[in-house]
Structure formats: structure tokens, C-alpha cells
Design an enzyme around this catalytic site. Structure first.
Site, PDB file in Angstrom:
ATOM      1  N   CYS A 319       4.096   0.147  -0.578  1.00  0.00           N
ATOM      2  CA  CYS A 319       3.303  -0.838  -0.086  1.00  0.00           C
ATOM      3  C   CYS A 319       3.836  -1.650   1.007  1.00  0.00           C
ATOM      4  CB  CYS A 319       2.916  -1.853  -1.265  1.00  0.00           C
ATOM      5  SG  CYS A 319       1.828  -1.258  -2.654  1.00  0.00           S
ATOM      6  N   ARG A 415     -13.034   4.067   4.011  1.00  0.00           N
ATOM      7  CA  ARG A 415     -13.131   2.771   3.349  1.00  0.00           C
ATOM      8  C   ARG A 415     -12.534   1.497   3.884  1.00  0.00           C
ATOM      9  NH1 ARG A 415     -10.130   6.200  -0.661  1.00  0.00           N
ATOM     10  NH2 ARG A 415      -8.715   4.344  -1.040  1.00  0.00           N
TER      11      ARG A 415
HETATM   12  N1  LIG Z   1      -2.114  -2.512  -4.815  1.00  0.00           N
HETATM   13  C1  LIG Z   1      -1.584  -2.821  -3.721  1.00  0.00           C
HETATM   14  O1  LIG Z   1      -1.124  -3.628  -3.337  1.00  0.00           O
HETATM   15  C2  LIG Z   1      -2.375  -2.072  -2.781  1.00  0.00           C
HETATM   16  C3  LIG Z   1      -2.992  -0.836  -2.936  1.00  0.00           C
HETATM   17  N2  LIG Z   1      -3.768  -0.189  -1.646  1.00  0.00           N
HETATM   18  C4  LIG Z   1      -4.327   0.867  -2.040  1.00  0.00           C
HETATM   19  O2  LIG Z   1      -5.030   1.690  -1.042  1.00  0.00           O
HETATM   20  C5  LIG Z   1      -6.282   1.976  -1.036  1.00  0.00           C
HETATM   21  C6  LIG Z   1      -7.234   1.364  -0.272  1.00  0.00           C
HETATM   22  O3  LIG Z   1      -7.551  -0.001  -0.541  1.00  0.00           O
HETATM   23  P1  LIG Z   1      -8.045  -1.067   0.084  1.00  0.00           P
HETATM   24  O4  LIG Z   1      -7.988  -1.296   1.600  1.00  0.00           O
HETATM   25  O5  LIG Z   1      -8.238  -2.474  -0.455  1.00  0.00           O
HETATM   26  O6  LIG Z   1      -9.671  -0.336   0.118  1.00  0.00           O
HETATM   27  P2  LIG Z   1     -11.031  -1.149  -0.007  1.00  0.00           P
HETATM   28  O7  LIG Z   1     -12.043  -0.017   0.065  1.00  0.00           O
HETATM   29  O8  LIG Z   1     -11.366  -1.785  -1.257  1.00  0.00           O
HETATM   30  O9  LIG Z   1     -11.245  -2.110   1.163  1.00  0.00           O
HETATM   31  C7  LIG Z   1     -10.939  -1.668   2.490  1.00  0.00           C
HETATM   32  C8  LIG Z   1     -11.625  -2.853   3.325  1.00  0.00           C
HETATM   33  O10 LIG Z   1     -13.206  -2.584   3.181  1.00  0.00           O
HETATM   34  C9  LIG Z   1     -14.117  -3.689   2.698  1.00  0.00           C
HETATM   35  N3  LIG Z   1     -15.193  -3.426   2.080  1.00  0.00           N
HETATM   36  C10 LIG Z   1     -15.029  -2.948   0.714  1.00  0.00           C
HETATM   37  N4  LIG Z   1     -16.134  -2.331   0.238  1.00  0.00           N
HETATM   38  C11 LIG Z   1     -17.023  -2.886   1.350  1.00  0.00           C
HETATM   39  C12 LIG Z   1     -18.560  -2.870   1.354  1.00  0.00           C
HETATM   40  N5  LIG Z   1     -19.159  -2.439   0.417  1.00  0.00           N
HETATM   41  N6  LIG Z   1     -19.305  -3.048   2.463  1.00  0.00           N
HETATM   42  C13 LIG Z   1     -18.376  -3.646   3.487  1.00  0.00           C
HETATM   43  N7  LIG Z   1     -16.915  -3.541   3.481  1.00  0.00           N
HETATM   44  C14 LIG Z   1     -16.453  -3.411   2.334  1.00  0.00           C
HETATM   45  C15 LIG Z   1     -12.844  -4.686   2.158  1.00  0.00           C
HETATM   46  O11 LIG Z   1     -13.055  -5.727   2.193  1.00  0.00           O
HETATM   47  C16 LIG Z   1     -11.630  -4.323   3.078  1.00  0.00           C
HETATM   48  O12 LIG Z   1     -11.672  -5.261   4.052  1.00  0.00           O
HETATM   49  C17 LIG Z   1      -6.534   1.732  -2.576  1.00  0.00           C
HETATM   50  O13 LIG Z   1      -6.327   3.024  -3.221  1.00  0.00           O
HETATM   51  C18 LIG Z   1      -5.743   0.652  -2.954  1.00  0.00           C
HETATM   52  O14 LIG Z   1      -5.182   0.896  -4.253  1.00  0.00           O
HETATM   53  C19 LIG Z   1      -3.707  -0.717  -0.510  1.00  0.00           C
HETATM   54  C20 LIG Z   1      -3.032  -1.893  -0.184  1.00  0.00           C
HETATM   55  C21 LIG Z   1      -2.440  -2.529  -1.298  1.00  0.00           C
HETATM   56  O1  LIG Z   2       0.227  -1.807  -0.408  1.00  0.00           O
HETATM   57  C1  LIG Z   2      -0.155  -0.536  -0.545  1.00  0.00           C
HETATM   58  N1  LIG Z   2      -0.247   0.238   0.157  1.00  0.00           N
HETATM   59  C2  LIG Z   2      -0.851   1.301   0.045  1.00  0.00           C
HETATM   60  O2  LIG Z   2      -0.964   2.308   0.889  1.00  0.00           O
HETATM   61  C3  LIG Z   2      -0.893   1.943  -1.654  1.00  0.00           C
HETATM   62  N2  LIG Z   2      -1.226   2.752  -2.071  1.00  0.00           N
HETATM   63  C4  LIG Z   2      -1.166   2.724  -3.439  1.00  0.00           C
HETATM   64  N3  LIG Z   2      -0.653   1.467  -3.805  1.00  0.00           N
HETATM   65  C5  LIG Z   2      -0.438   0.363  -4.816  1.00  0.00           C
HETATM   66  O3  LIG Z   2       0.953   0.861  -5.313  1.00  0.00           O
HETATM   67  C6  LIG Z   2       0.813   1.347  -6.661  1.00  0.00           C
HETATM   68  C7  LIG Z   2       2.103   2.347  -7.221  1.00  0.00           C
HETATM   69  O4  LIG Z   2       3.268   1.725  -7.129  1.00  0.00           O
HETATM   70  P1  LIG Z   2       4.841   2.203  -7.420  1.00  0.00           P
HETATM   71  O5  LIG Z   2       4.769   3.720  -6.310  1.00  0.00           O
HETATM   72  O6  LIG Z   2       5.400   1.528  -7.132  1.00  0.00           O
HETATM   73  O7  LIG Z   2       4.407   2.907  -8.668  1.00  0.00           O
HETATM   74  C8  LIG Z   2      -0.577   1.888  -6.888  1.00  0.00           C
HETATM   75  O8  LIG Z   2      -1.019   2.210  -8.188  1.00  0.00           O
HETATM   76  C9  LIG Z   2      -1.346   1.143  -5.920  1.00  0.00           C
HETATM   77  O9  LIG Z   2      -1.852  -0.140  -6.725  1.00  0.00           O
HETATM   78  C10 LIG Z   2      -0.682   1.020  -2.324  1.00  0.00           C
HETATM   79  N4  LIG Z   2      -0.140  -0.608  -1.826  1.00  0.00           N
HETATM   80  K   LIG Z   3       6.644  -2.949  -1.722  1.00  0.00           K
END
Ligand SMILES: NC(=O)C1=CN([C@@H]2O[C@H](COP(=O)(O)OP(=O)(O)OC[C@H]3O[C@@H](n4cnc5c(N)ncnc54)[C@H](O)[C@@H]3O)[C@@H](O)[C@H]2O)C=CC1
Ligand SMILES: O=c1[nH]c(=O)c2[nH+]cn([C@@H]3O[C@H](COP(=O)(O)O)[C@@H](O)[C@H]3O)c2[nH]1
Ligand SMILES: [K+]
Length: 504
Positions: A319, A415
Site C-alpha cells: 500500500c 473502478r
Molecule cells: N486497504 C487499503 O489501504 C487500500 C486498499 N486498496 C485496494 O485497491 C482496490 C481499489 O480500491 P479503491 O480505489 O478504494 O476502489 P473504489 O472502487 O472503492 O473507489 C475508487 C474511486 O471511485 C469512486 N467510486 C466508487 N464507487 C463509485 C460510484 N458508484 N460512482 C462514482 N464513483 C464511485 C470512489 O469514491 C473512489 O474515488 C481495492 O481492492 C482496495 O481494497 C487500495 C488502496 C488502499
Molecule cells: O494502499 C493499498 N494499495 C493497494 O494497491 C492495495 N491492494 C490491496 N491493499 C490492501 O492491502 C491488504 C493486504 O496487505 P498485506 O500484503 O500487508 O497483507 C489488502 O487486503 C488490502 O486491504 C492495498 N492497499
Molecule cells: K504501507
């Protein structure tokens, strides 16, 4: 309480200005009055779904597809199939988990009658298989024509010979119908002294294969995550776009048991609308919302009716969210505060991301999480998608963030930006992780390590840990940088053996 022995979590997390992560804290030991085998790690994944072990694999395209989800469920946990794919692909992957039956090879390597012995030799070299069902299309699900095993061809010098010329034809094979149980299969194989037993349906199409050698080494999976109906427990991720509504109907039809709405920032109108939609159209499904890291976010999602919460923003190994967006929270603090709040409503928390050794799992559970979700730790197992390769002398597999440029190129791009956005901002990286063997040995190793951690802390179950957390009898301390160093391996010129599973 003797004040010199550490502090309650409430003192540590509620009276300071710092956010802490797992490595910042250490748990105080307490009296042991039970054997390690009696530590009970059964837990809740969501309001209505329970697990025998608190481990969950992440919905990422380099972590969880059918094999991982099957492996996790066999061992008592669960896998969430990612959704960086078409609806049909996700449905197929869920179906594979549901079709799995202990002892049955549900995806045997089949060959076409026009294939040659050279192809058999090549597969034998690469994958070690000796026997192949021969079907009309060369794939499972089509008419069974015969079986080619070593004793059909090992004396044949001309390896360009076609399989149809040497195979044992279907008319001479012992086969069984797909309704039989493993015990019945065992009896048939004993009686007929056969090495392989093809399983066919009423149209004589190949459904699966049973192997004598597999039966001999047949392991029992006593923790096995079962649904109330048939098969293994399986989860899947969905997004918050309109197109994900069709996905919900399709994966529900395919038998998915629980869904997670997958977002980096789950406290949004989009997520709440999707939650409402799922509850309206598939009320039997438990829905986990997230990701979140604050009580305010948790309150909104609990009020909206979620059945579980996924906690972690920017803590994952791949991340970059906290650097790119400057939003997120240190993971131990996030897990503690959200779990404490959610407990009042009996909503279980998944601690997601940042787990790089078994000690982190112990700490997540001790801080209030009911389960732990892992990406990087599982991405190097055989069951994760992708092939192993060598890099700098190490056997590795690829692992990437779902918000990395690579993953977006495969599909998650829409997305992020809608279809016509011009600027791509990655929130994750792609890289490699080292080989960790199979989950069949790696997960039991993690579970046993967690049991030892609980025993050392004098805690016999996850629910007891949560009680002790709440009433302040579970004690912790913050570690200084020097203490952290002292707790790791130090002062050696070289060493062998493992410091848990971490590799920094
Ligand atoms: N756990 C973490 O720290 C993180 C996880 N991820 C992973 O990356 C992947 C993508 O995550 P996100 O970017 O949050 O995807 P997301 O699809 O939730 O959001 C992407 C963007 O689209 C917008 N959006 C979502 N649904 C919408 C709708 N129906 N209409 C208009 N706009 C909409 C959101 O507000 C955001 O700006 C996921 O698998 C996530 O778990 C990504 C970054 C951090
Ligand atoms: O900031 C992020 N950018 C990404 O591209 C991304 N992809 C996954 N995830 C999140 O990281 C989790 C897995 O973390 P670990 O490898 O540490 O187990 C996952 O379970 C997610 O919550 C992301 N977070
Ligand atoms: K990190």
C-alpha cells in the site's frame, strides 16, 4: 491490579497523540494453566458466519482465486475471491470451491485422444503426473474416452505415437458415478486394485478423478469451514459501481456465502447504497463493509446494517495510500478503536493488512479483531495465482496491490477513474514475495504459533482475549526502538532457522 506490569489497551491507545502499529506494542505474559492444544481459536467472521481459525485471505488477484479459497476453507479459514475479473470468471472460481469434495481431484489434467506421448512426457516432467483421463475435447466435463497411464506407454519408443492408439479404452475402465462417497470410492479401488477411478455423470462425461495414492496420504481436515448447505465456505469481493449489481446476483446464484464490499475508503454513499442493494436483493448474504479505520466511519456502516467490518487503510505491504493520499491510520490503533466500538453492536472486525509474522496475528486478535486478513504472507504459497520463478537466487512469486498500475491495467482502472479519466494515480506497488510452500502446512504453522502466543499470555480463547482487553487484565507495553531491536535477532554474525515468518 499491579501497576508495574504493563498497561491496559485503553491507557495505551486512548491517552496519547500517537497512532501505534503492531511492532510498537508487546503483550505481557501471564500464568499458564492449560496446554497449548486447548487454546480455542474459533471466532466470528461476521454477524452470522463463524470460522474455526481466525485467518482470511485477501480479495486480491495475486492472492485469492479458487485454489487459495479452497485451501483456506479446508483448513478452517476462508478466502475471498477477488473481483478484478469478469462476472463469469468470478462465478466460475466460486463454483470451483463449491464443487470441491475431499479426496476428489476436481480439475484433473486431461488430454485429447490426438495428443502424443511427447505431451505426456512433458507434463510428467513438469508436474509429475503419470495418468491422464482422455476426453473428447481434452478437457474435464466432456465424454470420457479412456485413460492413459504409465503402464500403457512406458515401453513405447516412438513418442510421437498418438494417445488414442495406446490408451485403455473407456469400455475396459472401472468408473463410478458422481453421487458416490469417498468411502464407496475407496472400496471400489481396493476391490479392483486400480490406481485411478474416473468419476462420470449419467452422460458419461468426466466430472472428477480419484487417485489411489491421494487416498493413501489422505489427510483429515477436521477444522473444515462448512456452510449450512453443501460444500466449503467461500467469500467474494464486489465493488460499488452499478455494474457490480449484476455481479451480486450472479455470485449469489453461484453459491457465495459472504461478500465484502471492497474499497480503500469504505465510508461512502456508494458503499452504503451497495450494502442496501445487497440486503434488499440477497437478504441471506452477510455483507462485510470497509475498509475503515475510525469509529466515525464504523458508526455509519453499522447504522447502515453491515454484518462485519474490514479495518486497515494504508497498512498493507504493497500500500502507498498513506504516502500518496496522506490519509489512513496506524494499524494497531485502528484495530483497537474500531473493534471496541463495533463490539457494542456484536459486529466482528477483520484486521486487514500489515501482517508479516505470526506475532502480528496474535496482537491483532488481542486488540479486538476477530479475524485477520492477509495478502503478502499468502501470496508466496502454491495456492496463490501465478507461477514461481527465481530472482536473485530466491524462489518467488509476483504480488501486487489492487491499486497498482499493473492491477489497474487488468481491470480495476475503471473502478478508480471511470472509463474516461486521463490521469492514473497508483495507490499500490507490484513486486515479489518469497516461496512459502503450501497453505496446507503454512496455515497450521501460523495457527500453532498463534496458540503459543495465547498460551504465553495466559489466554485460552479469542473471546477470553476480548474480555480481558475490555476489563483491562490483558496488559501491554509500548516498545522503544532499542526494545524492538532487542526483541529481534541481533548480535549474530550469521544465523540459521527462522524468526517466525518475517523477512525484512
Ligand atoms: N486497504 C487499503 O489501504 C487500500 C486498499 N486498496 C485496494 O485497491 C482496490 C481499489 O480500491 P479503491 O480505489 O478504494 O476502489 P473504489 O472502487 O472503492 O473507489 C475508487 C474511486 O471511485 C469512486 N467510486 C466508487 N464507487 C463509485 C460510484 N458508484 N460512482 C462514482 N464513483 C464511485 C470512489 O469514491 C473512489 O474515488 C481495492 O481492492 C482496495 O481494497 C487500495 C488502496 C488502499
Ligand atoms: O494502499 C493499498 N494499495 C493497494 O494497491 C492495495 N491492494 C490491496 N491493499 C490492501 O492491502 C491488504 C493486504 O496487505 P498485506 O500484503 O500487508 O497483507 C489488502 O487486503 C488490502 O486491504 C492495498 N492497499
Ligand atoms: K504501507
Amino acid at each position: 491490579m499491579d501497576g508495574s506490569d504493563g498497561h491496559s489497551a485503553s491507557t495505551i491507545f486512548s491517552h496519547g497523540i500517537f497512532g501505534y502499529t503492531y511492532d510498537d506494542i508487546i503483550t505481557m505474559p501471564d500464568h499458564i494453566s492449560f496446554p497449548v492444544t486447548s487454546v480455542d481459536l474459533t471466532t466470528k467472521l461476521s454477524r452470522n458466519v463463524s470460522l474455526n481459525i481466525p485467518l482470511v485471505s485477501s480479495p486480491m488477484d495475486t492472492v485469492t482465486e479458487s485454489r487459495m479459497a479452497t485451501g483456506m476453507a479446508m483448513l478452517g479459514g476462508i478466502g475471498f475471491i477477488h473481483y478484478n475479473n469478469t462476472i463469469e470468471e468470478q462465478v466460475w472460481k466460486i463454483g470451483n470451491v463449491k464443487r470441491w469434495k475431499n479426496g476428489f481431484i476436481t480439475r484433473p489434467c486431461c488430454l485429447h485422444p490426438d495428443s502424443t506421448l511427447e505431451e505426456i512426457d512433458e507434463i510428467h516432467r513438469e508436474r509429475g503426473f503419470n495418468s491422464f483421463p482422455i476426453t473428447e475435447t481434452g478437457k474435464i466435463g466432456s465424454k470420457l474416452l479412456g485413460l492413459a497411464s504409465t503402464r500403457d506407454h512406458d515401453f513405447i519408443v516412438d513418442r510421437s505415437t498418438k494417445i488414442k492408439d495406446i490408451m485403455t479404452p473407456a469400455s475396459e475402465l472401472i468408473v463410478a458415478n458422481s453421487t458416490l462417497t469417498l468411502e464407496e470410492a475407496q472400496d471400489i479401488m481396493k476391490k479392483h486394485k486400480k490406481g485411478k477411478l474416473p468419476i462420470v455423470n449419467d452422460s458419461f462425461e468426466l466430472m472428477s478423478l480419484i487417485s489411489r495414492s491421494d487416498l493413501k496420504k489422505q489427510r483429515n481436515y477436521p477444522l473444515f469451514s462448512k456452510t449450512s448447505g453443501q460444500g466449503l465456505l467461500v467469500g467474494a469481493a464486489v465493488g460499488t459501481r452499478d455494474s457490480d449489481r449484476q455481479r451480486i446476483a450472479a455470485i449469489s446464484e453461484a453459491g457465495v456465502d459472504i461478500v465484502v464490499i471492497d474499497s480503500s475508503q469504505g465510508d461512502s454513499d456508494f458503499q452504503i447504497e451497495m450494502l442496501n442493494y445487497i440486503k434488499r436483493t440477497q437478504p441471506q448474504l452477510d455483507v462485510i463493509c470497509g475498509n475503515i479505520v475510525t469509529v466515525r466511519q464504523a458508526r455509519r456502516l453499522i447504522e447502515a446494517g453491515c454484518d462485519g467490518l474490514r479495518v486497515g487503510m494504508g497498512a498493507g505491504s504493497i500500500c502507498t495510500t498513506q504516502e500518496v493520499c496522506a490519509v489512513g491510520r496506524a494499524q494497531a490503533t485502528a484495530v483497537y478503536h474500531v473493534s471496541k466500538f463495533a463490539k457494542q453492536f456484536n459486529i466482528p472486525v477483520i484486521a486487514d493488512g500489515g501482517i508479516s509474522n505470526s506475532g502480528h496475528i496474535v496482537k491483532a486478535l488481542m486488540l479486538g479483531a476477530s479475524t485477520v486478513m492477509m495478502g503478502s504472507l499468502l501470496a508466496g504459497t502454491e495456492e496463490a495465482p501465478g507461477d514461481f520463478f527465481f530472482q536473485d537466487g530466491m524462489r518467488v512469486k509476483r504480488y501486487r496491490g489492487m491499486g497498482s498500475l499493473e492491477a489497474m491495467a487488468r481491470g480495476s482502472k475503471t473502478r478508480y477513474f471511470g472509463d474516461n479519466s486521463k490521469i492514473m494515480v497508483a495507490q499500490g506497488v507490484s513486486g515479489t514475495v518469497i516461496d512459502r510452500g503450501t497453505v496446507k502446512t503454512f496455515i497450521p504453522y501460523l495457527v500453532q504459533s498463534v496458540r503459543h502466543g495465547f498460551q504465553d499470555a495466559g489466554i485460552q480463547s479469542i473471546s477470553q482475549a476480548h474480555e480481558a482487553l475490555e476489563n483491562g487484565t490483558l496488559r501491554f507495553e509500548i516498545r522503544s526502538q532499542a526494545a524492538l531491536k532487542e526483541g529481534g535477532i541481533h548480535g549474530l554474525h550469521t544465523y540459521e532457522g527462522s524468526s517466525g515468518v518475517e523477512k525484512r
